[in-house]
Design a protein around this motif. Structure first.
Motif, PDB file in Angstrom:
ATOM      1  N   PHE A 295      17.089 124.166 105.098  1.00 17.24           N
ATOM      2  CA  PHE A 295      17.382 122.737 105.246  1.00 17.24           C
ATOM      3  C   PHE A 295      17.777 122.447 106.681  1.00 17.24           C
ATOM      4  CE2 PHE A 295      19.518 118.747 105.117  1.00 17.24           C
ATOM      5  CZ  PHE A 295      19.044 118.061 104.004  1.00 17.24           C
TER       6      PHE A 295
ATOM      7  N   LEU B  86      14.597 116.913 107.727  1.00 18.47           N
ATOM      8  CA  LEU B  86      14.886 115.477 107.779  1.00 18.47           C
ATOM      9  C   LEU B  86      15.215 115.052 109.199  1.00 18.47           C
ATOM     10  CD1 LEU B  86      17.293 114.671 104.791  1.00 18.47           C
ATOM     11  CD2 LEU B  86      14.983 113.798 105.115  1.00 18.47           C
ATOM     12  N   GLN B  87      14.552 114.014 109.679  1.00 23.22           N
ATOM     13  CA  GLN B  87      15.010 113.382 110.913  1.00 23.22           C
ATOM     14  C   GLN B  87      15.905 112.234 110.497  1.00 23.22           C
ATOM     15  OE1 GLN B  87      12.309 112.676 114.116  1.00 23.22           O
ATOM     16  NE2 GLN B  87      13.450 110.902 114.860  1.00 23.22           N
ATOM     17  N   MET B  88      17.176 112.331 110.839  1.00 23.26           N
ATOM     18  CA  MET B  88      18.132 111.318 110.399  1.00 23.26           C
ATOM     19  C   MET B  88      18.288 110.237 111.458  1.00 23.26           C
ATOM     20  SD  MET B  88      18.853 112.183 107.346  1.00 23.26           S
ATOM     21  CE  MET B  88      20.280 111.177 106.893  1.00 23.26           C
TER      22      MET B  88
ATOM     23  N   ILE C 275      25.523 111.858 113.355  1.00 16.62           N
ATOM     24  CA  ILE C 275      26.542 111.829 112.298  1.00 16.62           C
ATOM     25  C   ILE C 275      25.835 112.000 110.953  1.00 16.62           C
ATOM     26  CG2 ILE C 275      28.358 110.461 111.223  1.00 16.62           C
ATOM     27  CD1 ILE C 275      28.596 108.903 113.854  1.00 16.62           C
ATOM     28  N   ALA C 276      24.758 111.242 110.787  1.00 16.33           N
ATOM     29  CA  ALA C 276      23.985 111.324 109.550  1.00 16.33           C
ATOM     30  C   ALA C 276      23.411 112.731 109.374  1.00 16.33           C
ATOM     31  CB  ALA C 276      22.866 110.291 109.569  1.00 16.33           C
TER      32      ALA C 276
ATOM     33  N   GLY D 247      26.107 114.848 107.960  1.00 20.02           N
ATOM     34  CA  GLY D 247      26.356 114.495 106.562  1.00 20.02           C
ATOM     35  C   GLY D 247      25.294 115.089 105.651  1.00 20.02           C
ATOM     36  N   ALA D 248      24.030 114.936 106.050  1.00 16.50           N
ATOM     37  CA  ALA D 248      22.937 115.444 105.223  1.00 16.50           C
ATOM     38  C   ALA D 248      23.007 116.969 105.119  1.00 16.50           C
ATOM     39  CB  ALA D 248      21.594 115.012 105.800  1.00 16.50           C
TER      40      ALA D 248
ATOM     41  N   ILE E 115      25.658 118.895 105.413  1.00 17.12           N
ATOM     42  CA  ILE E 115      26.785 119.312 104.563  1.00 17.12           C
ATOM     43  C   ILE E 115      26.430 119.074 103.094  1.00 17.12           C
ATOM     44  CG2 ILE E 115      29.219 118.941 103.973  1.00 17.12           C
ATOM     45  CD1 ILE E 115      29.649 118.055 106.903  1.00 17.12           C
ATOM     46  N   GLY E 116      25.818 117.925 102.812  1.00 19.98           N
ATOM     47  CA  GLY E 116      25.394 117.627 101.440  1.00 19.98           C
ATOM     48  C   GLY E 116      24.492 118.727 100.904  1.00 19.98           C
ATOM     49  N   ALA E 117      23.526 119.132 101.728  1.00 14.29           N
ATOM     50  CA  ALA E 117      22.608 120.195 101.309  1.00 14.29           C
ATOM     51  C   ALA E 117      23.352 121.500 101.088  1.00 14.29           C
ATOM     52  CB  ALA E 117      21.514 120.380 102.353  1.00 14.29           C
TER      53      ALA E 117
ATOM     54  N   LEU F 233      26.320 121.864 100.099  1.00 13.06           N
ATOM     55  CA  LEU F 233      27.069 121.790  98.839  1.00 13.06           C
ATOM     56  C   LEU F 233      26.179 122.068  97.627  1.00 13.06           C
ATOM     57  CD1 LEU F 233      29.309 118.636  99.487  1.00 13.06           C
ATOM     58  CD2 LEU F 233      29.992 121.042  99.628  1.00 13.06           C
TER      59      LEU F 233
END
Ligand SMILES: Cc1ncc(C[n+]2csc(CCOP(=O)(O)OP(=O)(O)O)c2C)c(N)n1
Ligand code: SF4
Ligand SMILES: [Mg+2]
Lengths: 271, 381
Positions: free
Chosen positions: B31, B60-62, B66-67, B70-71, B73-75, B77
């Protein structure tokens, strides 16, 4: 056992130290109730539900419910939700944000989540104020309204969550209020089921911070205000000037995670 | 073994950034979320190419850095090995969520390819100005692991190390490289999968009803249940108890904070990596990291040719700081030189542990140019 008691037993965390943080009369709890009822009505397995919350009174609701819960940072809930959904598209990812969370510090993430059409449900609990930090002006505070940081009335024009989400390309956009619990439940279920990015705004009273500064003497006055000042979108289209509720956008663009799965499939070496 | 040695390994002529991407994929990264910024962009571009081609790989290109944090860390988790890469301005934006990752103990690798700063600074020139920021950039007291690499093969190697440490200690790991190392081309050898040690986070050994998500499982590190596998945990940036629920009870807060530090401090010997070069009989030592370590090695060779007993300590781990190794050096050598492409961010650590035993000298460059071997040699002689 009454139905409510059953729901409480089934969906609230037994090992969490109650009481909750919400003030008496706060509308956030009503939205949480609607969320729980909707998950139950849709029979979503609890293991599959992920509540991703921002920071604010609204964000605090994550801790009470027996799902996978992530209490993130102020404004960033949607970024975490995007990562979680892309990493595991099987999950039902529901984002809970305040108006400050979603429209101010996280405004950029909201429009980009909509543009990307990520398969996440975004609940915006709009109490028109920063509740948690003690009643400061938010980007949803109506012009002229009082807050700790607009002691002479707000000069700025507020965002309309629905217009913003629609323009940014969200698949499903709806609005209800914590007075209209039945409508809220119905729209909540639709928002959760709808593929791609869905936004559901819930107008909800904050008696402690917003009500106190804007001449609402009783909590009930705030719920009555919601009743009197909102109207179904169908009537609004006929010229009623009150705040419209209902469904405003209903598209079926595929969600980002679906398009990504197709891409991955197309890149598989052919036999 | 003999059989293994004969197998041909893939060789590449690659940039440091490419080596980082290779290392990440070898370590099991599936990821990536990022935002383009020079001089780190190649890492992102390679991940964009490669990840959709591997099973479950997500790129992912956010909308911003910051995004991206976040993405990622979400992944993490959900059980993924996740990475993001950036440079100065983007690294500043990532700071709040680096603290979040420390707090919720999310394994994650953050690569920062250092360029000249502050602000937009020198986008295409090397620097080492983010060293103390990597240590202390996010608010609140927290432990963190900061690694560096000085050659292209090391970029690959240290990226694998970064993932392993992130997983083993459930912590964000920052890998600091610099523009020169990121853009230099060198030969790298891709190791076979079975030649690499690849670690993954510990999973719960008990059923959900017995699981305490923030109770110590081993070495101060809790086991980590991926989202969606029946454990239904709560994850929060608020200080939490062993169940993961917010707490402000002093005893619980203290227990949590001390464990957070202990899980890394107690494994100092495992986390702190240094390379010693010609140090056995050295009377004069150089302490360096990143591309400067490379120049320093040449300078040491040249000084040795002229009969001077000079040695080099290369810091692969910048934080936790390599205190025992530097202390030993300060006892042994009369002079220690710390050349850096900043105004003295590691030299202040060296001075801190020196205790007046040795004379610490600095050599600083902040003009976007590398420190050359001859500059270091001149400073030594
Ligand atoms: C980066 C950052 N800035 C500011 C804050 C402080 N803060 C916490 S909650 C909040 C506003 C909450 O308002 P809203 O999102 O509308 O949620 P509500 O409490 O009204 O439900 C702010 C400004 C923070 N936690 N993080
Ligand atoms: S401050 Fe407002 S939003 Fe927060 S719990 Fe109280 S009533 Fe609800
Ligand atoms: Mg609010």
């Amino acid at each position: 056992m009454s139905d409510v008691t059953k729901l409480i037993h089934e969906y609230l965390r037994h090992n969490k130290k109650f009481p909750h943080v919400f003030c008496a009369g706060c509308g956030h709890g009503i939205v949480l109730g609607s969320l729980v009822r909707s998950v139950h009505a849709l029979q979503l397995p609890k293991d599959n539900v992920v509540i991703v919350a921002g920071i604010g009174c609204s964000g605090r609701m994550a801790v009470y419910v027996d799902f996978n819960t992530v209490h993130t940072a102020h404004g960033r809930a949607l970024t975490f939700a995007t990562g979680i959904k892309m990493a595991n598209p099987e999950l039902n990812v529901i984002c809970v944000m305040g108006d400050g969370d979603a429209l101010s510090i996280g405004g950029n993430h909201l429009i980009h989540a909509a543009r990307r059409n990520i398969g996440v449900t975004a609940l915006v609990l709009n109490n028109q104020i920063y509740g948690m930090t003690g009643g400061q002006c938010s980007p949803a505070t109506p012009q002229g309204d009082m807050s700790m940081t607009s002691p002479y009335g707000s000069l700025e024009q507020p965002f309309d969550t629905v217009d913003l989400a629609k323009a940014a390309g969200a698949n499903y956009v709806a609005r209800s209020t914590s007075f209209h619990a039945n409508q809220l439940d119905k729209l909540m279920q639709e928002a959760i089921l709808h593929p791609g990015f869905s936004v559901l705004e819930a107008l909800t009273p904050c008696p402690t911070q917003y009500g106190r500064k804007n001449k609402f003497r009783h909590v009930v006055d705030m719920y009555n205000w919601l009743k009197k000042n909102t109207v179904k979108v169908e009537k609004w289209k006929e010229g009623d000037s009150r705040i419209p509720t209902g469904v405003f956008q209903n598209l079926d663009r595929p969600g980002l995670e679906e398009r990504y799965a197709e891409l991955r499939q197309s890149l598989q070496p052919q036999e | 073994m003999a059989h293994r040695r004969r197998r041909k390994r893939k060789e590449l002529f690659a940039q440091g950034n490419e080596a980082v991407a290779q290392g990440a994929l070898l370590a099991g990264c599936s990821f990536y979320a990022g935002y383009p910024i020079t001089p780190s962009t190649e890492i992102m571009e390679i991940m964009a190419q490669r990840l959709p081609r591997i099973e479950d790989g997500v790129f992912l290109q956010m909308e911003d850095e910051i995004a991206s944090m976040g993405a990622a860390i979400g992944a993490s988790l959900t059980g993924r090995k996740a990475m993001t890469a950036t440079s100065g301005p983007g690294f500043s934006l990532k700071q709040e969520l680096i603290g979040y990752a420390c707090m919720v103990e999310a394994p994650l690798v953050i690569v920062n390819v250092m360029r000249g700063g502050p602000s937009t600074g020198l986008p295409t020139s090397p620097a080492q100005g983010d060293v103390q920021m990597a240590r202390w950039g996010t608010h609140g007291d927290h432990p963190i692991i900061v690694l560096s690499a000085s050659t292209v093969p090391e970029c690959l190697e240290m990226t694998v190390v970064a993932f392993n440490m992130a997983e083993k200690y459930r912590t964000p790991v920052i890998l600091l490289i610099d523009e020169v190392t990121a853009h230099t081309r060198e030969k790298i050898t891709i190791p076979h999968e079975d030649e690499l040690e690849v670690l993954s986070r510990m999973q719960p050994a008990v059923p959900p009803e017995w699981f305490k998500p923030y109770a110590e499982a081993a070495r101060g590190v809790p086991a980590m249940a991926p989202i969606g596998q029946g454990y239904r945990c709560h994850v929060t940036g608020l200080t939490h108890d062993q169940m993961g629920y917010p707490t402000s009870r002093p005893d619980e807060v203290n227990e949590f904070m001390t464990r957070l530090f202990r899980k890394i401090d107690n494994y100092y010997h495992d986390v702190v990596l240094v390379d010693e070069y010609c140090l056995e009989d050295a009377q004069y030592a150089v302490v360096a990291y990143g591309c400067v370590a490379r120049s320093a090695r040449h300078a040491v060779d040249q000084a040795r040719e002229r009969g001077h007993k000079v040695g080099l300590l290369t810091l692969r781990t910048l934080f936790p700081f390599a205190r025992p190794a530097v202390e030993r050096l300060c006892m042994q050598c009369e002079h220690v030189l710390v050349p850096e492409m900043n105004m003295g961010q590691i030299s202040r650590e060296v001075k801190r542990v020196n205790n007046g035993r040795s004379r610490i000298r600095t050599l600083n460059r902040v003009d976007g140019q590398i420190i050359t071997p001859s500059e270091i040699l001149k400073a030594i002689l």
